[in-house]
Design a protein around this motif. Structure first.
Motif, PDB file in Angstrom:
ATOM      1  N   ARG A 128       6.065   4.927  -7.461  1.00 21.02           N
ATOM      2  CA  ARG A 128       5.753   3.780  -8.314  1.00 21.02           C
ATOM      3  C   ARG A 128       6.969   3.360  -9.128  1.00 21.02           C
ATOM      4  NH1 ARG A 128       5.186   0.224 -11.137  1.00 21.02           N
ATOM      5  NH2 ARG A 128       3.467  -0.540 -12.395  1.00 21.02           N
ATOM      6  N   GLY A 142       1.682   3.503 -14.888  1.00 18.82           N
ATOM      7  CA  GLY A 142       1.881   3.228 -13.469  1.00 18.82           C
ATOM      8  C   GLY A 142       0.632   2.699 -12.791  1.00 18.82           C
ATOM      9  N   LEU A 188       5.251  -5.064  -5.771  1.00 22.13           N
ATOM     10  CA  LEU A 188       4.686  -3.713  -5.708  1.00 22.13           C
ATOM     11  C   LEU A 188       3.728  -3.597  -4.546  1.00 22.13           C
ATOM     12  CD1 LEU A 188       3.606  -2.361  -9.151  1.00 22.13           C
ATOM     13  CD2 LEU A 188       5.216  -1.419  -7.510  1.00 22.13           C
ATOM     14  N   PHE A 193      -0.329   1.490  -5.063  1.00 21.75           N
ATOM     15  CA  PHE A 193       0.079   2.323  -6.194  1.00 21.75           C
ATOM     16  C   PHE A 193      -0.705   1.981  -7.459  1.00 21.75           C
ATOM     17  CE2 PHE A 193       4.429   2.245  -4.010  1.00 21.75           C
ATOM     18  CZ  PHE A 193       3.967   3.134  -3.069  1.00 21.75           C
TER      19      PHE A 193
END
Length: 611
Positions: free
Chosen positions: A122, A431, A550, A554
């Motif tokens: 992450r 995260g 991203l 995650f």
């Protein structure tokens, strides 16, 4: 009731019961070392081959949380501060729900061995390294306390040999961790939960018999003000109120249950995600049962000693010794039962220490060994994990020697968790829950959270809060026979009530100490988590946190929550949590292969691991 006799001592049968407990634990380790072809790969050793089912894992989670700190600490806590401790039942529910619905789905679908792998996926390698090092320090410190504390308390009351006990527990633990890996850890835990419940039950039953019914115990407790369940004072400086326990306790325990490697490692080792969630929810029942037992023991303690407190009468030198004292007092006519209680306290220790050792080995292999030595075969990784288990076992025994310089238990253990666990929990929450957090923000947040919680934590150790903050209830000694006071032999370690050996006495009290440092120890973790989250968000936004692309895997997504209801739709999808197809070879870790195939190809891993 007749005039109190002297309390009993340990006899041969007690030692026999205790030794039997250690032997059975060791035997389980030997069994799993050879059963089913032994520990062929490091994955078998560290993850039980990802084939565990819910019930043993649930009991194992309960056991390792239920260390001797709980067996000895909670009853004396209830004895001194009242049954408000039982509000933790609400806390446990929140903790389990958060772990199962927020952290578990993300960790499970990534199929990771070490929770800190997540931090690299992450954020980046640096964040992972910080997390790993904090964890290793935290666990070794905590394990030292867990081994030493019960040894000390039991030694002073029962004359059970102190360092013999410390070394024996350390060695047996290291032995079965090294031979049997995670499977041995889980199954010894199941056995040890049985022993704990038996130990608690024998004390409660005998106390009820001697005191003449449970109603007597509750009446005594009520008259002594021990049934103080409702304290809704919102003041964060008071040690235990409804709010500090529910809010502060939830943060403190989530940092243990949600993101602590020794817990996560076990529920990730389940067969399917459904089993993993089940294990957490079944474990909730275990936690409630243990909490009930220890609160009842505390009330029984009060009922037995409400007019003659052994601690003020100098018969025991620290509150942690009240429980063993009670055991020798009421169970002295039954040889073997005091031994069962000591076995109960120690199996708490064993289960906690064994899971710590296994987790430390897993983290070291995954985070420090694998990334740097890519060419190692599975066989040698398995050997390395075993070597590391031995090394960490020895380190923990060493820490126990260090812990002998520290004071009262429960609080020391929890404040260490608060100081280090809080910021770590904040890092993971950042995260999983905050899409725009980036690695710069994460590191800055971790640092800020860590500095603030260390500042408050160490301040509280140096200037312990005043009694009106902690609110201990009154203890009476008017019923003590003066003739019977000859047994003043427990004066070896006079401990101050606070948790440190280096208090500054006689310093002027400043507003800073009376407010900032008197923060309830349960809020330490909350403070660390919130500071980390807040700073992380603040710093991620200007440093380009919104621009990064991203992988959705995650983060916690809507699908993760909705998939709870899949059970009602169709039964086919038990393995659909792996989000991309796996080749027949099944590389070691499906979460990584789309990134790392270029490395693993030469090492022949794809063909090699199907043993």
């Amino acid at each position: 009731m007749d005039a109190p006799r002297g309390i009993g001592t340990f006899v041969v049968w007690d030692y026999v019961v205790f030794a039997a407990m250690l032997l059975i634990s060791a035997a389980i380790g030997i069994y799993y070392a050879f059963a089913g072809g032994g520990q062929q790969t490091s994955k078998d050793f560290l993850m039980g081959g990802r084939s565990m089912t819910a019930v043993p894992v649930a009991l194992s989670l309960t056991a390792s949380f239920m260390s001797a700190v709980t067996v000895l600490g909670t009853p004396s806590e209830v004895y001194r501060f009242g049954a408000i401790f039982s509000i933790f039942a609400i806390t446990y529910f929140f903790v389990v729900a958060i772990s199962a619905e927020v952290f578990l789905p993300v960790f499970y679908k990534l199929g990771i061995t070490s929770t800190y792998e997540y931090l690299e996926l992450r954020f980046n390698k640096c964040v992972r390294l910080c997390g790993t090092i904090l964890f290793i320090v935290l666990t070794i410190l905590y394990t030292g306390i867990v081994i030493y504390a019960p040894a000390l308390a039991l030694n002073q009351v029962t004359g059970f040999d102190l360092w013999g006990a410390v070394v024996a527990t350390g060695v047996v633990c290291t032995f079965y961790c090294t031979l049997g890996g995670l499977k041995a850890v889980v199954w010894t835990d199941v056995f040890q939960v049985g022993i704990m419940v038996a130990g608690f039950a024998s004390v409660i039953i005998q106390a009820v018999v001697i005191q003449g019914g449970i109603s007597t115990i509750l009446n005594d407790a009520y008259n002594g003000g021990r049934l103080n369940f409702w304290n809704f004072n919102p003041n964060p400086l008071q040690r235990h109120t409804f709010w500090t326990i529910v809010i502060g306790g939830t943060f403190t325990w989530t940092s243990i249950y949600g993101v602590n490697q020794s817990q996560v490692q076990r529920y990730i080792a389940c067969k399917s995600r459904f089993q993993a969630k089940m294990s957490l929810y079944i474990n909730l029942l275990g936690l409630w049962a243990i909490l009930t037992c220890s609160v009842l023991c505390g009330l029984a303690l009060y009922s037995r000693y409400h007019d003659c407190d052994p601690w003020t009468a100098k018969k025991v030198s620290a509150p942690d010794q009240l429980m063993p004292y009670l055991v020798l007092d009421i169970l002295q006519d039954y040889p073997g039962l005091p031994g069962l209680f000591v076995a109960c306290a120690y199996s708490g220790t064993l289960s906690t220490v064994s899971s710590s050792i296994n987790a430390l080995a897993a983290v070291t292999v995954e985070d420090l060994v694998k990334p740097h030595f890519r060419s190692l075969s599975e066989r040698s990784l398995s050997w390395i994990s075993q070597g590391l288990s031995v090394m960490f076992g020895v380190l923990c025994i060493g820490m126990a020697a260090l812990a002998s310089l520290m004071g009262a238990l429960l609080q020391a253990a929890l404040s260490i968790f608060g100081m280090i666990g809080g910021p770590l929990l904040g890092l993971f929450a950042l995260g999983i829950l905050v899409p725009f957090a980036n690695s710069i923000g994460a590191l800055a947040g971790l640092l800020a959270g860590f500095v603030v919680s260390l500042w408050v934590g160490i301040g509280a150790q140096l200037y312990p809060p005043l009694p009106e903050r902690t609110m201990p209830l009154s203890l009476e000694t008017y019923g003590c026979n003066s003739t019977y006071n000859v047994t003043n032999w427990v004066t070896t370690t006079e401990m101050p009530f606070s948790t440190s050996a280096f208090q500054l006495y006689g310093a002027e009290r400043t507003p800073l100490m009376d407010n900032w440092y008197s923060l309830s120890y349960l809020y330490l973790s909350t403070l660390g988590t919130l500071v980390t989250l807040f700073m992380g968000m603040l710093i991620s936004l200007p440093t380009g946190g919104r621009k990064q692309n991203l992988d959705r895997r995650f983060l916690l997504t809507k699908e993760d929550f909705l998939s709870n209801f899949d059970i009602f739709k169709k039964k086919k999808h038990t393995l659909s949590y792996k989000s991309h197809p796996i080749e027949d070879g099944g590389t070691d870790n499906p979460a990584f292969n789309h990134i790392e195939l270029n490395f693993t190809d030469q090492s022949g891993k794809i063909n090699g691991t199907r043993l």
